[in-house]
Design an enzyme around this catalytic site. Structure first.
Site, short mmCIF file in Angstrom:
data_model
loop_
_atom_site.label_atom_id
_atom_site.label_comp_id
_atom_site.label_asym_id
_atom_site.label_seq_id
_atom_site.Cartn_x
_atom_site.Cartn_y
_atom_site.Cartn_z
N ARG A 198 0.80 -1.23 0.00
CA ARG A 198 0.00 0.00 0.00
C ARG A 198 0.84 1.28 0.00
NH1 ARG A 198 -3.50 -2.77 3.64
NH2 ARG A 198 -5.15 -3.76 2.40
N LYS A 233 3.88 11.82 -10.46
CA LYS A 233 3.09 10.94 -11.34
C LYS A 233 3.89 9.67 -11.60
CE LYS A 233 0.22 14.09 -14.08
NZ LYS A 233 -0.11 14.48 -15.47
N GLU A 243 11.18 18.60 -23.64
CA GLU A 243 10.41 19.00 -22.45
C GLU A 243 10.88 20.39 -21.96
OE1 GLU A 243 7.78 17.21 -21.54
OE2 GLU A 243 8.23 15.06 -21.57
N LYS A 259 8.67 23.58 -13.55
CA LYS A 259 7.81 22.42 -13.29
C LYS A 259 7.33 22.40 -11.84
CE LYS A 259 6.47 17.80 -13.74
NZ LYS A 259 6.47 16.54 -14.45
N GLU A 279 -3.60 17.78 -10.51
CA GLU A 279 -4.04 18.14 -11.86
C GLU A 279 -5.54 18.36 -11.97
OE1 GLU A 279 -1.80 16.44 -15.20
OE2 GLU A 279 -3.71 16.21 -16.24
N ARG A 285 -2.13 22.51 -13.70
CA ARG A 285 -1.10 21.52 -14.01
C ARG A 285 -1.29 20.94 -15.42
NH1 ARG A 285 1.62 16.50 -10.48
NH2 ARG A 285 2.94 15.84 -12.21
N ASN A 299 0.73 19.23 -20.06
CA ASN A 299 0.37 18.25 -21.09
C ASN A 299 0.48 18.80 -22.50
OD1 ASN A 299 -0.24 16.33 -19.14
ND2 ASN A 299 -2.35 17.06 -18.93
N HIS A 332 1.36 16.61 -25.45
CA HIS A 332 1.26 15.22 -25.01
C HIS A 332 -0.01 14.51 -25.46
CE1 HIS A 332 4.71 16.29 -22.62
NE2 HIS A 332 4.82 15.05 -22.15
N HIS A 378 1.50 11.42 -26.97
CA HIS A 378 1.30 10.07 -26.42
C HIS A 378 0.70 9.14 -27.47
CE1 HIS A 378 1.29 11.13 -21.82
NE2 HIS A 378 2.50 10.87 -22.29
N HIS A 395 9.96 9.21 -26.16
CA HIS A 395 8.94 10.08 -25.58
C HIS A 395 9.18 11.55 -25.98
CE1 HIS A 395 5.97 11.63 -22.81
NE2 HIS A 395 6.88 12.46 -22.33
#
Ligand SMILES: NC(=O)c1ccc[n+]([C@@H]2O[C@H](COP(=O)([O-])OP(=O)(O)OC[C@H]3O[C@@H](n4cnc5c(N)ncnc54)[C@H](O)[C@@H]3O)[C@@H](O)[C@H]2O)c1
Ligand SMILES: [Zn+2]
Length: 366
Positions: free
Chosen positions: A117, A139, A181, A226, A236, A240, A244, A247, A251, A263
């Site tokens: 957990r 993330k 990035e 960032k 997000e 935030r 993206n 992306h 993606h 990427h």
């Protein structure tokens, strides 16, 4: 060089030449209580650096090594790693050290976020992309056959430790993927930063550019941007989303290429096309797309969807993205370089698939 960047996030970000020799001490420090440590790395980074990192610990940590590459960022690898930790008797009093690029960081972070957990972990990013983006913000996750990052958790690291010296061994194309990035950070938040990257690309791409002052400055400025964005909106629910940019298409293209595109390369294609889309939708100022494309091109990055990948497949993948709602695809788009379209505080807009398809097809013809 040694600096701890102070952020509003609850964890330190250390940028320090030679920091690899101090990971053990830093990890023990942030852990507070005694822990058993496991280093998760990939074969390339492991061969280069795992022994050095391991010897910085008081007692020898377990090293778990995966094959390199995005194709390893999946549930099978997650299961293999967790089984190994359980088999070796790791419990809740353990801590993970993610030593590698964004693939290792996302995967090891997801292992840490789910193991018993959730146990703490330290990010030791070894690619430029992971140093300035992937290691920060909490993330974590893995890909599934349907798309990128579809299974994951928010699980912030206990610390991020960056040793810029490891960039010495990183291939140029991976260094350039990191610039994607960094350029994104300029577009979404800081025109002056965008211009300064454009102005120093010559130095940054040179063979010894990894050790240039321009590189250290890029790392620090990107991290500041960032962390500032993440600190305001960790989960997000609003701003935030601007991270993206590039992306949504990126993606989809990355997955459609079966991860043959990196990427950062995919994000470059995504930014180039999404900024065209922003102009077509009347959101971005004229010449925004052209200026972004020119800088990406000088960073050796691709601008359009390669032959062999159909625009239909890219669109279909986008509609299955986490960000899509009721068939419409959501985009975070620039208003101009340095400022994103706020969309009334939503920071993303739904665009008709027809317009997206048009832009994809037009750009493909070129
Ligand atoms: N969590 C986030 O917020 C976030 C943000 C951006 C990207 N990402 C994820 O990051 C991933 C991409 O990360 P990446 O570009 O670092 O790829 P990567 O982890 O695959 O690393 C690229 C390659 O470089 C090698 N390598 C790493 N460090 C090296 C070094 N110092 N010397 C020599 N070789 C080295 C690796 O073995 C690998 O082959 C994607 O999965 C992307 O989704 C996550
Ligand atoms: Zn990214």
């Amino acid at each position: 060089l040694s600096s701890t960047i102070s952020t509003q996030l609850g964890y330190p970000i250390v940028v320090e030449s030679g920091a690899l020799n101090r990971i053990g001490r830093i990890a023990a420090d942030v852990a507070g209580t005694p822990r058993r440590f496991a280093i998760i790395t990939d074969a390339t980074v492991g061969d280069l650096y795992a022994r050095r990192v391991a010897s910085s610990f008081h007692s020898a940590p377990t090293i778990v090594t995966i094959e390199p590459g995005e194709s390893q960022k999946n549930r099978t690898t997650w299961a293999t790693i967790t089984d190994r930790l359980i088999g070796d008797g790791f419990g809740r009093d353990s801590m993970i050290v993610a030593l590698g690029g964004g693939v290792v960081g996302d995967l090891a972070g997801f292992v840490a976020g789910t193991f018993m957990r959730g146990i703490p972990f330290v990010q030791v990013p070894t690619t430029l992309l992971a140093m300035i983006d992937a290691s920060i913000g909490g993330k974590t996750g893995v890909d599934t056959p349907a798309g990128k990052n579809l299974v994951g958790v928010f699980h912030p690291p206990s610390a991020v430790v960056i040793d810029p010296q490891v960039l010495a061994t990183l291939m140029l194309k991976h260094r350039c993927a990191g610039f994607a990035e960094a350029i994104k950070h300029g577009v979404i938040a800081d025109r002056e930063y965008f211009d300064s990257i454009a102005g120093s690309l010559g130095k940054l791409i040179a063979p010894d550019g990894w050790s240039s002052e321009a590189m250290v400055s890029l790392i620090v400025r990107s991290i500041r941007i960032k962390t500032e964005i993440v600190a305001q909106d960790e989960r997000e629910s609003g701003r935030r989303r601007i991270l993206n940019f590039g992306h949504t298409i990126g993606h989809a293209v990355e997955a459609a290429s079966d991860y043959h595109l990196l990427h950062g390369e995919s994000v470059a294609i995504g930014m180039s096309l999404e900024s065209r889309l922003a102009e077509r939708a009347g959101i971005a100022a004229r010449d925004t797309a052209e200026t972004i494309a020119e800088v990406l091109d000088r960073a050796n990055l691709p601008l359009s969807i390669p032959q062999g990948i159909s625009t239909g497949e890219v669109l279909e993948k986008m509609q299955r993205d986490k960000k899509s709602r009721a068939g419409k695809v959501e985009f975070s788009l620039p208003a101009e370089i340095g400022r994103m379209h706020d969309a009334g505080g939503m920071w993303s807009v739904a665009i008709e698939p027809k317009l997206v398809q048009e832009v994809l097809n037009d750009e493909k013809k070129k």
